[in-house]
Design an enzyme around this catalytic site. Sequence first.
Site, mmCIF file in Angstrom:
data_model
loop_
_atom_site.group_PDB
_atom_site.id
_atom_site.type_symbol
_atom_site.label_atom_id
_atom_site.label_comp_id
_atom_site.label_asym_id
_atom_site.label_seq_id
_atom_site.Cartn_x
_atom_site.Cartn_y
_atom_site.Cartn_z
ATOM 1 N N ASN A 9 0.883 -1.165 0.000
ATOM 2 C CA ASN A 9 0.000 0.000 0.000
ATOM 3 C C ASN A 9 0.921 1.214 0.000
ATOM 4 O OD1 ASN A 9 -1.776 2.069 0.520
ATOM 5 N ND2 ASN A 9 -2.228 1.440 2.631
ATOM 6 N N TRP A 10 1.061 1.827 -1.157
ATOM 7 C CA TRP A 10 2.013 2.939 -1.279
ATOM 8 C C TRP A 10 1.508 4.223 -0.630
ATOM 9 C CZ3 TRP A 10 4.413 2.876 -6.921
ATOM 10 C CH2 TRP A 10 5.294 1.784 -7.006
ATOM 11 N N LYS A 11 0.208 4.298 -0.349
ATOM 12 C CA LYS A 11 -0.374 5.529 0.220
ATOM 13 C C LYS A 11 -0.071 6.707 -0.723
ATOM 14 C CE LYS A 11 0.000 3.312 4.650
ATOM 15 N NZ LYS A 11 -0.003 3.413 6.085
ATOM 16 N N HIS A 94 -9.475 1.635 4.382
ATOM 17 C CA HIS A 94 -8.225 1.737 5.148
ATOM 18 C C HIS A 94 -8.440 2.654 6.344
ATOM 19 C CE1 HIS A 94 -4.131 2.805 6.222
ATOM 20 N NE2 HIS A 94 -3.797 1.643 5.704
ATOM 21 N N GLU A 96 -6.753 4.979 7.533
ATOM 22 C CA GLU A 96 -6.497 6.411 7.268
ATOM 23 C C GLU A 96 -7.702 7.058 6.598
ATOM 24 O OE1 GLU A 96 -2.760 5.762 5.278
ATOM 25 O OE2 GLU A 96 -1.948 5.105 7.199
ATOM 26 N N GLU A 166 -5.864 -4.771 10.234
ATOM 27 C CA GLU A 166 -4.806 -3.805 10.534
ATOM 28 C C GLU A 166 -5.127 -3.066 11.827
ATOM 29 O OE1 GLU A 166 -2.562 -2.636 6.713
ATOM 30 O OE2 GLU A 166 -4.280 -1.332 6.856
ATOM 31 N N GLY A 172 2.247 2.192 10.733
ATOM 32 C CA GLY A 172 3.255 3.246 10.598
ATOM 33 C C GLY A 172 3.921 3.636 11.914
ATOM 34 N N SER A 212 2.998 -2.185 10.317
ATOM 35 C CA SER A 212 4.435 -2.312 10.580
ATOM 36 C C SER A 212 4.982 -3.710 10.292
ATOM 37 C CB SER A 212 4.760 -1.880 12.012
ATOM 38 O OG SER A 212 4.438 -0.514 12.190
ATOM 39 N N GLY A 233 2.716 -1.192 4.233
ATOM 40 C CA GLY A 233 2.836 0.226 3.909
ATOM 41 C C GLY A 233 4.294 0.603 3.683
ATOM 42 N N GLY A 234 4.928 1.139 4.710
ATOM 43 C CA GLY A 234 6.292 1.661 4.620
ATOM 44 C C GLY A 234 7.263 0.735 3.893
HETATM 45 P P1 PGA Z 1 2.652 0.205 7.603
HETATM 46 O O1 PGA Z 1 1.218 0.457 6.889
HETATM 47 O O2 PGA Z 1 3.165 -1.120 7.057
HETATM 48 O O3 PGA Z 1 3.501 1.360 7.182
HETATM 49 O O4 PGA Z 1 2.416 0.137 9.058
HETATM 50 C C1 PGA Z 1 0.331 -0.588 6.681
HETATM 51 C C2 PGA Z 1 -0.933 -0.041 6.071
HETATM 52 O O5 PGA Z 1 -1.332 1.078 6.442
HETATM 53 O O6 PGA Z 1 -1.569 -0.676 5.213
#
Ligand code: PGA
Length: 250
Positions: A9-11, A94, A96, A166, A172, A212, A233-234
């Site tokens: 997930n590149w956001k 998601h 966010e 999640e 994050g 994470s 994500g990251g």
């Molecule tokens: P993260 O993000 O791996 O950076 O914690 C995961 C996500 O939000 O899908």
Amino acid sequence: MRTPIIAGNWKMNKTMAETKAMITELAPKVKDANAEVVLCVPYTDIQTAKRAAKGTNIKIGAENVHWAESGAFTGEVSAAMLKELKCDYVIIGHSERRQYFGETDETVNKRTQAALAAKIRPIVCVGETEEERENGLTEKVLERQIVEGLKGFKSKDFDKIVIAYEPVWAIGTGKTATATDANTTIGYIRHLLAKKFHKSIAEKTRIQYGGSMNVKNCKELMKEEEIDGGLIGGASLKPDDFAFIVNYDK
Ligand code: PGA
């Protein structure tokens, strides 16, 4: 048997040039993966990503989709538009989006319907916040998100739906749920699917862990019986890290 799915997930990251460079570098590193490999990217990167991933085993997804076919929804993108770009997957709900953009279980449901109607596979995100966890509300919150978010879907829909668990406090932050905790909670989600939908649905639906997940903890997490993959994500922004996670079983 459920095929594991590792999705990035590149956001709100990467320009078109960066997208092309990343996928070109990543493709040879993940070509022998046993897991399904997906990158969910910003709308503006989808076409570039599809081109760069052509002829590889990398599938491309979006990060959101609107439920209406078309109309006065400034800034939104429809499922037909994503289908035209040959998007394979789309992330829905998601945390966010729930936190910053007013996403609710009801809108998650509508977006999931729109994705399925366009034959795009939805990755539906659920998870509790830190406060909810501390107040012992994790199971209640997950039950509401699953029952309301997936209300009305039939067995054949669950051939396409992927669920991502999640925990919001792990996204994050560098804090990961322990493999045992993640496994127990995902087991609970599977139990909910059996109770509220059907045992066969619980058995076939793929449920990812996200929050994470990285090169250090992916092997341990993926060893757990209930965990069918990761939403990353990251660590999905770096070719070597993402390839390492995709190849967790090697
Ligand atoms: P993260 O993000 O791996 O950076 O914690 C995961 C996500 O939000 O899908």
